[in-house]
Design an enzyme around this catalytic site. Structure first.
Site: not given
Ligand code: KE4
Length: 430
Positions: A266, A144, A238
């Site tokens: 994060k 993701y 990523d």
């Molecule tokens: P954000 O747009 O949620 O800040 O980041 C997206 C993203 C991009 N790349 C990786 C590897 C990620 O894990 C994420 C976001 N992680 C999720 C948890 N699996 C965020 C939690 C959520 O979607 O509420």
């Protein structure tokens, strides 16, 4: 344990916010039950609207390496707020955080800050396309990368490598340049390069945390690097989740594979909204206003967020050995739970990387998304609910990753293991 107040809050929220939440995973849909509404966090603990307390193994999905309300980070934020919230103009804070990021990640010569991981990845993809002059990208099933259109893709029909939109609202035209490969399967990557000679980049979570914790095999990453080099394709790591969670110097320091671009998020925001993308100077210099590839953001490099991130990374720099301590605790918690499961005749696959840990109720090792999808989701849901009842807050999906913060002690870990034995026994006798 009563969750009456959370239920009431959830019902009210659902009238005003789609699904009652501002990010889907929080709704507990894959585990059932009532999403817990939080009032505050302190150290290792979360407190909910019913007054229940939980040891937090989610830490806002990764950002809170030092737990809730870390004094150093909190003081840095309060001090920054007293100088103003946002200026829309350059500040020293951005340069200072950029210095730290480039110091920790040797593959990053220059970095651009944004406000989320999605924004970081979306921008890195555009930069890769602009730098190479190519349109196609390769991603892996189960990884993701945020919710930008080109990355909301699911496998096409049959052996087709070009993906289809995985969400309504994403036109097929927006994903026709996205090819899908299977994680840890180099043949599937080669197939993509047979199907397209216009691949700008391959993007991968080198330590996948969004299909559960599934690290890429070192050999696979080395072969991936070779294929990208042979095709003048950029390799994007990523590390929005794994950055400063699996190691302080990035996956490249663990695997020996150097990416062309890295995306972060994060931890680098210390709990405030920060994303970033960075890499080789010649690539980054294609970014506006230095180069032609456009990217922008009103709150990018926000001084309060920069202060939080700077405090977090500085603390990390001063405690470089902390990741070893966190990994020992991560290993202990999953090994202890695995042992508890085994006593009930339940097979649990486990893994850790730095402060990240993962487990699957699965008879076989998990190497990719289709393996992960064979895990016992119902058992996971019952385990999640049981641990919540015992006061332990685990990720509310088997496709997520657990985290150890510096606030979680050995005693808390032992108590978690004991609780898991009680929960798994109750499930078995259920
Ligand atoms: P954000 O747009 O949620 O800040 O980041 C997206 C993203 C991009 N790349 C990786 C590897 C990620 O894990 C994420 C976001 N992680 C999720 C948890 N699996 C965020 C939690 C959520 O979607 O509420």
């Amino acid at each position: 344990m009563s969750t009456e107040a959370s239920l009431k809050a959830f019902n009210e929220a659902q009238n005003l916010i789609p699904g009652g939440v501002n990010s889907p995973v929080r709704a507990f849909k894959s585990v059932g039950g009532v999403p817990i509404f939080i009032t505050e966090g302190k150290g290792a603990y979360l407190k909910d609207v019913d007054g229940n307390e939980y040891v937090d193994y989610v830490q806002s999905w990764g950002p809170l390496l030092f737990g809730h309300r870390d004094e150093t980070i909190e003081n840095a934020v309060i001090d920054a707020v007293k100088h103003g919230l946002s200026f829309g103009a350059p500040t020293l804070a951005e340069t200072e955080l950029a210095k730290l990021v480039t110091e920790f990640f040797s593959s990053i010569d220059k970095v651009r800050f944004v406000s989320s991981g999605t924004e970081a990845v979306m921008s890195a993809i555009r930069l890769a396309r602009g730098f190479t002059g190519r349109d196609d990208i390769v991603k892996f099933t189960g990884c993701y990368h945020g919710h930008s259109d080109a990355l909301l893709v699911e496998a096409g029909s049959g052996a087709a490598t070009f993906g289809n939109p995985s969400s309504p609202g994403v036109p097929a035209d927006f994903t026709k340049h996205t090819l899908l490969a299977e994680y840890n399967n180099i043949e599937s990557v080669k197939k993509c390069f047979e199907d397209s000679n216009d691949i700008a980049c391959v993007i991968i979570e080198p330590i996948a945390g969004n299909m559960g914790l599934v690290p890429a095999d070192k050999e696979f990453l080395h072969e991936l690097r070779e294929i990208c080099d042979a095709n003048d394709t950029l390799l994007i790591f990523d590390e929005v989740m794994s950055g400063f969670r699996a190691s302080i110097n990035g996956a490249e320091s663990i695997t020996g594979v150097t990416p062309d671009l890295v995306t972060l998020g994060k931890v680098i925001g210390g709990g405030m909204p920060v994303g970033a993308f960075g890499g080789r100077r010649e690539i980054m210099e294609q970014l506006s206003p230095e180069g032609p590839v456009y990217q922008a953001g009103t709150l990018s490099g926000n001084p309060v967020a920069m202060a939080a991130g700077y405090a977090a990374l500085t603390k990390l720099k001063q405690n470089a050995r902390v990741m070893d301590v966190l990994n020992k605790r991560a290993q202990r918690v999953v090994e202890g739970m695995q042992e508890a499961a085994k006593e009930q005749g339940i097979v649990m696959q486990i893994d850790t990387r730095g402060s990240m840990f993962g487990f699957f109720f699965n008879e076989n090792p998990v190497k990719n998304f289709s393996d992960a999808a064979k895990s016992d989701a119902q058992l996971f849901a019952r385990f999640h609910a049981g641990m919540l009842e015992e006061g332990y807050y685990f990720a509310c999906s088997l496709y997520e990753t657990g985290f150890i913060s510096t606030a979680i002690t050995d005693e808390m870990i032992e108590a978690t293991i004991k609780a898991s034995a009680k929960v798994l026994k109750a499930i078995k006798n259920g």
